[in-house]
Write a protein that holds these residues in place. Sequence first.
Motif, PDB file in Angstrom:
ATOM      1  N   GLY A  88       0.801  -1.219   0.000  1.00 17.41           N
ATOM      2  CA  GLY A  88       0.000   0.000   0.000  1.00 17.41           C
ATOM      3  C   GLY A  88       0.833   1.268   0.000  1.00 17.41           C
ATOM      4  N   CYS A  89       2.107   1.135  -0.232  1.00 21.71           N
ATOM      5  CA  CYS A  89       2.990   2.293  -0.234  1.00 21.71           C
ATOM      6  C   CYS A  89       3.836   2.244  -1.506  1.00 21.71           C
ATOM      7  N   SER A  90       3.957   3.360  -2.193  1.00 22.15           N
ATOM      8  CA  SER A  90       4.732   3.381  -3.434  1.00 22.15           C
ATOM      9  C   SER A  90       6.231   3.471  -3.126  1.00 22.15           C
ATOM     10  N   PRO A  91       7.061   2.922  -4.009  1.00 23.19           N
ATOM     11  CA  PRO A  91       8.511   2.967  -3.813  1.00 23.19           C
ATOM     12  C   PRO A  91       9.079   4.382  -3.757  1.00 23.19           C
ATOM     13  N   SER A  92       8.378   5.355  -4.357  1.00 16.19           N
ATOM     14  CA  SER A  92       8.887   6.729  -4.328  1.00 16.19           C
ATOM     15  C   SER A  92       8.565   7.441  -3.018  1.00 16.19           C
ATOM     16  N   SER A  93       7.530   7.003  -2.306  1.00 12.53           N
ATOM     17  CA  SER A  93       7.189   7.665  -1.045  1.00 12.53           C
ATOM     18  C   SER A  93       7.616   6.860   0.184  1.00 12.53           C
ATOM     19  N   CYS A  94       7.851   5.569   0.045  1.00 13.91           N
ATOM     20  CA  CYS A  94       8.312   4.731   1.149  1.00 13.91           C
ATOM     21  C   CYS A  94       9.552   3.976   0.688  1.00 13.91           C
ATOM     22  N   TYR A  95      10.615   4.065   1.458  1.00 11.40           N
ATOM     23  CA  TYR A  95      11.864   3.400   1.076  1.00 11.40           C
ATOM     24  C   TYR A  95      12.729   3.187   2.309  1.00 11.40           C
ATOM     25  N   ALA A  96      13.699   2.332   2.151  1.00 13.84           N
ATOM     26  CA  ALA A  96      14.668   2.069   3.219  1.00 13.84           C
ATOM     27  C   ALA A  96      16.055   2.364   2.665  1.00 13.84           C
ATOM     28  N   ARG A  97      16.920   2.835   3.547  1.00 10.25           N
ATOM     29  CA  ARG A  97      18.308   3.077   3.173  1.00 10.25           C
ATOM     30  C   ARG A  97      19.223   2.209   4.027  1.00 10.25           C
ATOM     31  N   VAL A  98      20.197   1.619   3.377  1.00  7.15           N
ATOM     32  CA  VAL A  98      21.236   0.843   4.052  1.00  7.15           C
ATOM     33  C   VAL A  98      22.499   1.691   3.973  1.00  7.15           C
ATOM     34  N   TYR A  99      23.046   2.049   5.143  1.00  8.56           N
ATOM     35  CA  TYR A  99      24.189   2.957   5.212  1.00  8.56           C
ATOM     36  C   TYR A  99      25.504   2.223   5.476  1.00  8.56           C
ATOM     37  N   VAL A 100      26.579   2.832   5.014  1.00  6.97           N
ATOM     38  CA  VAL A 100      27.931   2.320   5.235  1.00  6.97           C
ATOM     39  C   VAL A 100      28.305   2.415   6.714  1.00  6.97           C
ATOM     40  N   ASN A 101      27.929   3.487   7.363  1.00  2.00           N
ATOM     41  CA  ASN A 101      28.328   3.713   8.759  1.00  2.00           C
ATOM     42  C   ASN A 101      27.156   3.595   9.729  1.00  2.00           C
ATOM     43  N   LEU A 105      24.930   7.233   8.655  1.00  2.00           N
ATOM     44  CA  LEU A 105      25.902   8.162   8.084  1.00  2.00           C
ATOM     45  C   LEU A 105      26.632   7.539   6.897  1.00  2.00           C
ATOM     46  N   GLY A 106      27.124   8.400   6.025  1.00  2.00           N
ATOM     47  CA  GLY A 106      27.935   7.961   4.891  1.00  2.00           C
ATOM     48  C   GLY A 106      27.094   7.571   3.690  1.00  2.00           C
ATOM     49  N   ASN A 107      27.757   6.939   2.745  1.00  2.00           N
ATOM     50  CA  ASN A 107      27.070   6.481   1.533  1.00  2.00           C
ATOM     51  C   ASN A 107      25.967   5.501   1.884  1.00  2.00           C
ATOM     52  N   TYR A 108      24.992   5.390   0.995  1.00  2.00           N
ATOM     53  CA  TYR A 108      23.881   4.462   1.240  1.00  2.00           C
ATOM     54  C   TYR A 108      23.350   3.911  -0.073  1.00  2.00           C
ATOM     55  N   ASP A 109      22.650   2.797   0.046  1.00  2.00           N
ATOM     56  CA  ASP A 109      21.846   2.241  -1.038  1.00  2.00           C
ATOM     57  C   ASP A 109      20.396   2.376  -0.607  1.00  2.00           C
ATOM     58  N   GLN A 110      19.526   2.719  -1.536  1.00  2.00           N
ATOM     59  CA  GLN A 110      18.105   2.900  -1.245  1.00  2.00           C
ATOM     60  C   GLN A 110      17.294   1.830  -1.953  1.00  2.00           C
ATOM     61  N   VAL A 111      16.345   1.251  -1.225  1.00  2.00           N
ATOM     62  CA  VAL A 111      15.446   0.251  -1.809  1.00  2.00           C
ATOM     63  C   VAL A 111      14.008   0.715  -1.568  1.00  2.00           C
ATOM     64  N   GLY A 112      13.235   0.823  -2.655  1.00  2.00           N
ATOM     65  CA  GLY A 112      11.856   1.274  -2.550  1.00  2.00           C
ATOM     66  C   GLY A 112      10.957   0.206  -1.955  1.00  2.00           C
ATOM     67  N   ALA A 113       9.817   0.642  -1.438  1.00  2.00           N
ATOM     68  CA  ALA A 113       8.851  -0.292  -0.865  1.00  2.00           C
ATOM     69  C   ALA A 113       8.448  -1.327  -1.905  1.00  2.00           C
ATOM     70  N   ASN A 114       8.284  -2.549  -1.451  1.00  2.00           N
ATOM     71  CA  ASN A 114       7.816  -3.667  -2.271  1.00  2.00           C
ATOM     72  C   ASN A 114       8.764  -3.998  -3.428  1.00  2.00           C
ATOM     73  N   SER A 115      10.050  -3.889  -3.136  1.00  2.00           N
ATOM     74  CA  SER A 115      11.060  -4.255  -4.124  1.00  2.00           C
ATOM     75  C   SER A 115      12.338  -4.701  -3.423  1.00  2.00           C
ATOM     76  N   TRP A 116      13.258  -5.205  -4.206  1.00  3.72           N
ATOM     77  CA  TRP A 116      14.560  -5.593  -3.676  1.00  3.72           C
ATOM     78  C   TRP A 116      15.623  -5.110  -4.650  1.00  3.72           C
ATOM     79  N   ARG A 117      16.862  -5.107  -4.177  1.00  2.87           N
ATOM     80  CA  ARG A 117      17.980  -4.728  -5.039  1.00  2.87           C
ATOM     81  C   ARG A 117      19.283  -5.292  -4.501  1.00  2.87           C
ATOM     82  N   ASN A 118      20.235  -5.466  -5.380  1.00  2.00           N
ATOM     83  CA  ASN A 118      21.583  -5.792  -4.957  1.00  2.00           C
ATOM     84  C   ASN A 118      22.217  -4.505  -4.446  1.00  2.00           C
TER      85      ASN A 118
END
Length: 135
Positions: A88-101, A105-118
């Motif tokens: 019920g949430c779009s990837p552009s409005s709901c997302y998670a970030r995985v951070y280096v630190n 803090l630091g660089n991050y990768d972002q993954v939108g709701a209801n999706s996955w990524r390397n």
Amino acid sequence: MKKRIVGIAMAAAISGTVAASVPAAAATSGRCSEGYVCLYYNSGHAGAKAKISGNDRDLAGRKFDSSGAGSGTAVKNHAASAEFVLRGCSPSSCYARVYVNSGYLGNYDQVGANSWRNLADTYNNNASVQVFMPL
């Protein structure tokens, strides 16, 4: 009749090309539960997984707790892919970030709701997870 068969074959070839251009990361894997960010030991949402509900300032102490390659390994600095499931949430409005630190803090990768990524910037170099969604 021959023209019609050729036309159908061309349409099939074109639709196959269009379908092949859709990224595999556009859908969930079915391995991560609703409301969680899942980190996976291997790329392609494979191997052992760790489920995280909400934010985690420091992944130290967490382990990949499902079966598969990497089971029992510390999550911090060992995740290769991530998934976020929030129906019920779009990837552009709901997302998670995985951070280096730690501490988001630091660089991050972002993954939108209801999706996955390397993971790219945080591949095997990840220390915190933060979830963003509208209030």
